[in-house]
Design a protein around this motif. Structure first.
Motif, short mmCIF file in Angstrom:
data_model
loop_
_atom_site.label_atom_id
_atom_site.label_comp_id
_atom_site.label_asym_id
_atom_site.label_seq_id
_atom_site.Cartn_x
_atom_site.Cartn_y
_atom_site.Cartn_z
N TYR A 150 3.80 5.62 -3.58
CA TYR A 150 5.10 6.10 -3.06
C TYR A 150 5.93 4.97 -2.50
N TYR A 151 5.32 3.77 -2.32
CA TYR A 151 6.13 2.58 -2.12
C TYR A 151 5.30 1.34 -2.43
N CYS A 152 5.98 0.21 -2.60
CA CYS A 152 5.31 -1.05 -2.85
C CYS A 152 5.75 -2.04 -1.78
N THR A 153 4.82 -2.89 -1.39
CA THR A 153 5.13 -3.81 -0.30
C THR A 153 4.25 -5.05 -0.43
N GLY A 154 4.21 -5.84 0.62
CA GLY A 154 3.36 -7.01 0.62
C GLY A 154 2.95 -7.34 2.04
N ASN A 155 1.83 -8.03 2.16
CA ASN A 155 1.41 -8.44 3.51
C ASN A 155 1.79 -9.90 3.72
N LEU A 156 1.74 -10.32 4.97
CA LEU A 156 2.09 -11.71 5.29
C LEU A 156 1.42 -12.14 6.59
N ILE A 157 1.59 -13.42 6.89
CA ILE A 157 1.05 -13.97 8.13
C ILE A 157 2.17 -14.01 9.16
N VAL A 158 1.92 -13.42 10.31
CA VAL A 158 2.90 -13.42 11.40
C VAL A 158 2.36 -14.33 12.50
N VAL A 174 -8.36 -2.80 12.19
CA VAL A 174 -9.65 -2.45 11.60
C VAL A 174 -9.45 -1.46 10.45
N GLY A 175 -10.27 -1.61 9.41
CA GLY A 175 -10.23 -0.66 8.30
C GLY A 175 -9.10 -0.87 7.32
N THR A 176 -8.35 -1.95 7.47
CA THR A 176 -7.19 -2.18 6.60
C THR A 176 -7.50 -3.20 5.50
N THR A 177 -6.59 -3.25 4.54
CA THR A 177 -6.67 -4.27 3.49
C THR A 177 -6.40 -5.66 4.09
N TYR A 178 -5.75 -5.72 5.25
CA TYR A 178 -5.49 -7.02 5.89
C TYR A 178 -6.81 -7.64 6.34
N VAL A 192 0.05 -10.84 -0.64
CA VAL A 192 -0.57 -9.92 -1.60
C VAL A 192 0.34 -8.72 -1.79
N ARG A 193 0.60 -8.35 -3.03
CA ARG A 193 1.38 -7.15 -3.30
C ARG A 193 0.49 -5.93 -3.10
N GLU A 194 1.03 -4.89 -2.47
CA GLU A 194 0.23 -3.69 -2.22
C GLU A 194 0.97 -2.45 -2.71
N GLU A 195 0.26 -1.61 -3.43
CA GLU A 195 0.81 -0.33 -3.87
C GLU A 195 0.25 0.75 -2.96
N ILE A 196 1.13 1.53 -2.38
CA ILE A 196 0.73 2.45 -1.32
C ILE A 196 0.74 3.89 -1.82
N GLY A 197 -0.35 4.62 -1.56
CA GLY A 197 -0.47 5.97 -2.08
C GLY A 197 -0.81 7.02 -1.03
N ILE A 198 -0.66 8.27 -1.46
CA ILE A 198 -1.03 9.43 -0.64
C ILE A 198 -2.39 9.88 -1.14
N ALA A 199 -3.28 10.25 -0.21
CA ALA A 199 -4.65 10.60 -0.61
C ALA A 199 -4.92 12.09 -0.47
#
Ligand code: ARG
Length: 254
Positions: free
Chosen positions: A115-123, A144-148, A207-214
């Protein structure tokens, strides 16, 4: 009487083996009239509490989808790293909490199309690390528990990965200089700067991330209905308006 005891035993065995269906089909949900949606409530601007109310992009998308299914909705919020387990236990009908679609998660639950696409980064604070190489010898915070967290584990030479129950907890430790860097979603980083009125240094997207509903594993009727409803709101302007409101742009996958 004896027969009844047997029946009960068989039922208990069935349930304990996990063979019993632990989800509600689309028909069952529509007959009931209310869909139960799970989220976290601590991931601004996607899902968070504002004066006690759940708000954000995920929340408005979830509600728009419920409306397309012709049902009322009820939200349940709980810790991010417990959401997919609770989903498979039947606590919600679907979960919308900005989950990246990963092969591991897709073994446990079923995802809609993204339902959306995004990316992670270093802050970091200004002058801090801005590439994975620069994280060598540094202390990095992630939820915790994240792709990060998964991603941080693949970077060589990090001194320590600190995990936090929520994303804002990691931000707080960055601002207090207890960690050198925070790995998170690009939009949550922008929101943090806005909400906290601080200058943060954002790296390029990593990293590009595709985000979904489960939905619960095997809930095919609900999955199909959600995918249809998503197509509808993507096509009729509903999605674009919600995205524009929260991000000033359309964040659908391109
Ligand atoms: N997209 C990332 C993941 O799937 C982060 C999601 C965090 N969501 C939240 N509600 N805290 O791991």
């Amino acid at each position: 009487m004896k027969q009844r005891v047997w029946l009960l035993l068989v039922l208990m065995l069935w349930a304990s083996l996990g063979l019993a269906q632990r989800f509600r089909s689309l028909d069952q949900i529509q007959a009931d009239g209310t869909i139960v949606i799970g989220t976290e409530g601590a991931f601004p601007p996607f899902n968070f509490f504002d004066e006690g109310n759940l708000v954000g992009f995920d929340i408005e998308i979830g509600q728009a989808l419920a409306e397309r299914l012709g049902v009322k909705y009820e939200w349940k919020a709980q810790a991010f790293d417990t959401l997919l387990i609770a989903l498979n236990q039947g606590r919600f009908d679907f979960v919308i909490a900005s989950h990246t679609i990963t092969p591991e998660r897709a073994q446990a639950v079923d995802f809609t199309k993204p339902y959306y696409c995004t990316g992670n980064l270093i802050v970091a604070l200004p002058g801090g690390p801005r590439t994975p190489e620069e994280l060598k010898g540094k202390v990095v915070g992630v939820q915790v528990g994240t792709t990060y967290f998964e991603y941080a584990q693949t970077i060589e030479g990090i001194k320590e990965i600190k995990t936090y129950q929520t994303n804002p907890d990691a931000l707080q430790d960055l601002l207090n200089q207890r960690i050198d860097a925070w790995i998170t979603d690009q939009f949550t980083a922008l929101e943090a700067m806005k909400q906290r009125d601080v200058e943060l240094q954002l790296s390029d997207l990593l990293v590009r991330e595709e985000i979904g509903i489960a939905v619960a594993k095997g809930n095919e009727t609900l999955l199909a209905a959600l995918n249809n409803a998503l197509d509808e709101i993507l096509a009729d302007g509903t999605y674009a308006a919600i995205s524009e409101k929260w991000f000033g742009q359309d964040i659908r996958c391109k």
